[in-house]
Design a protein around this motif. Structure first.
Motif, PDB file in Angstrom:
ATOM      1  N   GLU A 305      39.124  34.287  37.816  1.00 32.20           N
ATOM      2  CA  GLU A 305      38.014  33.995  36.910  1.00 32.20           C
ATOM      3  C   GLU A 305      37.992  34.934  35.698  1.00 32.20           C
ATOM      4  O   GLU A 305      37.750  34.506  34.571  1.00 32.20           O
ATOM      5  N   ALA A 306      38.299  36.226  35.952  1.00 36.40           N
ATOM      6  CA  ALA A 306      38.258  37.204  34.858  1.00 36.40           C
ATOM      7  C   ALA A 306      39.301  36.872  33.803  1.00 36.40           C
ATOM      8  O   ALA A 306      39.045  36.955  32.594  1.00 36.40           O
ATOM      9  N   THR A 307      40.498  36.490  34.257  1.00 42.48           N
ATOM     10  CA  THR A 307      41.552  36.096  33.322  1.00 42.48           C
ATOM     11  C   THR A 307      41.094  34.911  32.486  1.00 42.48           C
ATOM     12  O   THR A 307      41.288  34.851  31.273  1.00 42.48           O
ATOM     13  N   ILE A 308      40.471  33.939  33.187  1.00 34.94           N
ATOM     14  CA  ILE A 308      40.031  32.730  32.491  1.00 34.94           C
ATOM     15  C   ILE A 308      38.959  33.068  31.458  1.00 34.94           C
ATOM     16  O   ILE A 308      39.002  32.624  30.307  1.00 34.94           O
ATOM     17  N   GLU A 309      38.004  33.904  31.881  1.00 35.38           N
ATOM     18  CA  GLU A 309      36.934  34.275  30.957  1.00 35.38           C
ATOM     19  C   GLU A 309      37.483  35.010  29.734  1.00 35.38           C
ATOM     20  O   GLU A 309      37.015  34.818  28.620  1.00 35.38           O
ATOM     21  N   LEU A 314      43.393  29.316  28.103  1.00 31.83           N
ATOM     22  CA  LEU A 314      44.356  29.051  29.180  1.00 31.83           C
ATOM     23  C   LEU A 314      44.005  27.790  29.967  1.00 31.83           C
ATOM     24  O   LEU A 314      44.878  27.111  30.493  1.00 31.83           O
ATOM     25  N   VAL A 315      42.692  27.491  30.070  1.00 39.85           N
ATOM     26  CA  VAL A 315      42.267  26.345  30.870  1.00 39.85           C
ATOM     27  C   VAL A 315      42.795  25.039  30.287  1.00 39.85           C
ATOM     28  O   VAL A 315      43.064  24.085  31.007  1.00 39.85           O
ATOM     29  N   TYR A 437      50.761  30.225  37.432  1.00 33.80           N
ATOM     30  CA  TYR A 437      50.327  30.185  36.034  1.00 33.80           C
ATOM     31  C   TYR A 437      49.463  31.396  35.695  1.00 33.80           C
ATOM     32  O   TYR A 437      49.757  32.152  34.745  1.00 33.80           O
ATOM     33  N   PHE A 438      48.417  31.627  36.492  1.00 33.91           N
ATOM     34  CA  PHE A 438      47.507  32.723  36.147  1.00 33.91           C
ATOM     35  C   PHE A 438      48.109  34.098  36.424  1.00 33.91           C
ATOM     36  O   PHE A 438      47.757  35.078  35.761  1.00 33.91           O
ATOM     37  N   SER A 439      49.017  34.190  37.393  1.00 35.37           N
ATOM     38  CA  SER A 439      49.695  35.476  37.621  1.00 35.37           C
ATOM     39  C   SER A 439      50.530  35.842  36.401  1.00 35.37           C
ATOM     40  O   SER A 439      50.500  36.979  35.915  1.00 35.37           O
ATOM     41  N   ILE A 440      51.298  34.881  35.911  1.00 42.18           N
ATOM     42  CA  ILE A 440      52.112  35.147  34.722  1.00 42.18           C
ATOM     43  C   ILE A 440      51.201  35.486  33.538  1.00 42.18           C
ATOM     44  O   ILE A 440      51.462  36.441  32.783  1.00 42.18           O
TER      45      ILE A 440
END
Lengths: 450, 450
Positions: A305-309, A314-315, A437-440
């Motif tokens: 969630e923090a990455t997305i925020e 990215l979404v 995806y989010f790890s990268i």
């Protein structure tokens, strides 16, 4: 074209109530086409059409109707007429009707049959569902090895009414054990005074009554047989499976795999005739199960969630990347499932195929990565482009590997490879895709993890 | 089991170079099983095994090998031996081999054939790909209507070497036009002095050489035929299609639909033998196209960025809800595509099926909505639970409607219904799902839209 017109003509004459013209028209039609025309009628009309046919044609048309219409007709016809039709049906067609009925309807129909027919029907229904025993017709013409071709031919002439096919004649001993088979052409080509034993093929391929219909179909396909003898464990000839039954089995098997590949429970009856409640039951199980699998996908997203925020852009790429893994995986799974089903590929081939799939998937991943990097550049700049391109490469490779391997893993544990359905692969690939995806993204864009 | 052991024994004896034992072992095996054993060998070993067989058995084993191995063997064998095998192949098996070759290889093989064989091969290859003409064997035994059964039988005896099957004998006039057919059993059961014309079935079902193999298979299935005569537009008998060919067509057709349903271009050859470059080409097109479709999904998400930023917890439910629409849609599409392919359902049934699907999808949607509302309560409270439950109901219904209708729409525009693949349905359902989900969320949670 012509066939459709014939059928439409039946419906038109029926509607116009031109009974004489309809009777003459039916005389010209093949029994299969009459049955096709009747499939679109209500029971009352179907009964009327059946009544216009000469009596000996009625069972032959009846054999091609759907089990639902068959049952409805038998209940609508006078008992004596129903008895006549049931009596004249070939035993395998009769079994096909009886096995679709529930207990109450079955009982109603058995009342129409003679005691011997009931005995035979119950014996055939005693074989496991989808076994060769259920598929077979328990009548086969059998001659003795000591006879001459002339004697055998006379016997075949006498018996030919009883057997479904006389293109192949079997040779049995006094106990009924199968010794060999003769093709009718060998009869014709052989001299009348030669012995059966001399001309017969002494080691025919057989199937046990308890084995599956799929196995019977496989044997007939592999050995190019028109007739497959069905035997009991002691070698006694019980009946025959004919090649027209096998075409139906091949189709049904493919249909079952189609349904499984879409996470639908196999329908053993026509989609047209299936009641909504049955369709609901066949579909709801997997759908709900997949929802609970997708919770892991949701949890994976929540984890980032923090990455997305931090980088909400990215979404935008989430459906692109995640779906691509599922799509590549579905492709790989379908290729494997179908190749395993047709026998093109066997379990022991998995390693070689894995190597090939890795190569193909890498090429696909790089192609897709390049494609998506342009979208990344346009929407988010070079950093985001790098993230989505890298993610795409890995997601496609991982999705393909899952899709390729899952059918083999399922088969290894004696489950049906077709359980590796597109929706299942998609759900698994989704979870992996989100993580990748989010790890990268987290690593390259150096944002904090939830 | 036993069959697998037989085959493994071949490989073991080959490895041990026990030629005499191998020769005796092969004598006991069916030609189909020898061919299966050879499929796992390199050309050198396959050539050696072929050499151990009696000469007249070699073409019969050869007929069951894959086209790739067939070609490699013909190139490895002495020209005279290759010529012998090609000459003894049945014409339809020969066509099946030749049609898989590229121009250079085809030329190399045609050099091995006699001028008449080349003429015949080129004539058969002149029919469109996947036509009945390509499938047929151009040899059929034909008798004249004026003959007696006795005369016809003598002729059949004489000719039986030439025809692939003698279970059915055709009746033609002097020009070769088809007048009727007789089953061999009718010959045997009929009196020798009766006339052919009197006993023949005067209106046999036929197929034009230019029609598709699918149509030939459909006719044979519908009319339960073992042999289907192939004619030219003037009614001249050109050859026959046999039921074993039809089983292959039914399987190939199903395989093609499987591949299409997973967005893979149809592979006309074995997965085992397909080169990686071919697999790449068959898969990459749809994958890239679907990426570009998914841009719309991404755009839909971007449109609701403000909603997502306001209630980031919503992203947790994205995979759950969106995937469910795709899954329900895939189920509906697969049921329709398969039912259309087997003829269970026809175009005109669409409205009735639409009503049924609406009912089933509503029930499924409500079930899934209830299931997901509990997850919503747990993760986000009553408001979020209401949003996800409502979204689920609509997403499942809309996904099912798309999946159900798309095959019919494609068929209406003369496209293959199987193009309505799981990945395509998933992508379309994704876009709709995202819109539905975030629209409901925006309305109920009263957050601003991007």
């Amino acid at each position: 074209m012509e066939r459709i017109e014939l059928i439409q003509q039946v419906l038109a004459l029926l509607k116009a109530e031109q009974w004489d013209a309809l009777e003459r028209h039916l005389d010209e039609m093949a029994v299969q086409d009459i049955a096709t025309a009747m499939a679109d009628m209500d029971v009352e009309d179907a009964r009327r059409v059946l009544g216009l046919l000469p009596r000996d044609r009625r069972p032959r048309v009846f054999a091609y109707l759907s089990p639902a219409l068959q049952y409805a007709l038998l209940m609508a016809l006078p008992a004596e007429e129903g008895r006549y039709i049931l009596y004249r049906l070939l035993p395998d067609d009769r079994t096909a009707l009886l096995e679709r009925l529930d207990a109450a309807n079955l009982e109603a129909l058995l009342k129409l049959l003679s005691p011997e027919n009931v005995k035979e029907a119950l014996r055939l229904l005693g074989y496991p569902e989808k076994s060769a025993g259920r598929l077979m017709t328990p009548k086969a013409i059998a001659v003795r090895p000591g006879w001459t071709v002339g004697q055998a031919l006379d016997y075949v002439r006498e018996q030919s009414e009883a057997g479904e096919t006389v293109n192949v004649v079997f040779v049995t001993d006094a106990r009924g054990a199968l010794l060999g088979r003769m093709r009718l052409r060998d009869f014709i080509l052989g001299r009348a005074e030669r012995g059966v034993e001399e001309l017969m093929d002494p080691d025919p391929v057989t199937v046990l009554a308890s084995e599956s219909q799929e196995e019977a179909a496989r044997l007939m396909k592999h050995y190019d047989l028109e007739v497959l003898p069905v035997v009991d464990p002691t070698g006694v000839l019980l009946g025959i499976v004919t090649v027209d039954d096998v075409i139906d089995v091949v189709e049904e098997e493919a249909t079952e795999d189609f349904h499984k590949m879409a996470s639908v429970g196999a329908l053993n009856l026509s989609l047209r005739e299936a009641r909504p409640s049955l369709l609901y039951r066949k579909r709801v199980g997997w759908l709900v199960m997949l929802v609970f699998m997708n919770i892991f996908g949701g949890a994976a997203i929540a984890h980032f969630e923090a990455t997305i925020e931090a980088v909400i852009a990215l979404v935008f790429f989430l459906p692109l990347i995640v779906d691509s893994g599922g799509n590549a995986g579905s492709q790989a799974a379908t290729l494997m499932v179908r190749a395993l089903a047709t026998g093109d590929v066997r379990m022991k081939d998995w390693l070689r195929l894995w190597g090939k799939e890795l190569g193909v998937a890498s090429a696909l991943g790089v192609t897709m990565g390049v494609a998506v990097s342009f979208i990344g550049l346009w929407r988010g700049g070079p950093d985001v482009a790098l993230v989505v391109a890298l993610a795409m490469v890995f997601v496609v490779i991982v999705g393909s590997m899952i899709g390729m391997l899952l059918p083999f893993i399922l088969a290894r544990f004696n489950m049906d490879p077709a359980t590796a359905s597109a929706p299942l692969i998609t759900s698994i690939a989704d979870i992996c895709g989100i993580m990748i995806y989010f790890s990268i993204a987290t690593a390259i864009l150096s944002v904090p993890v939830g």
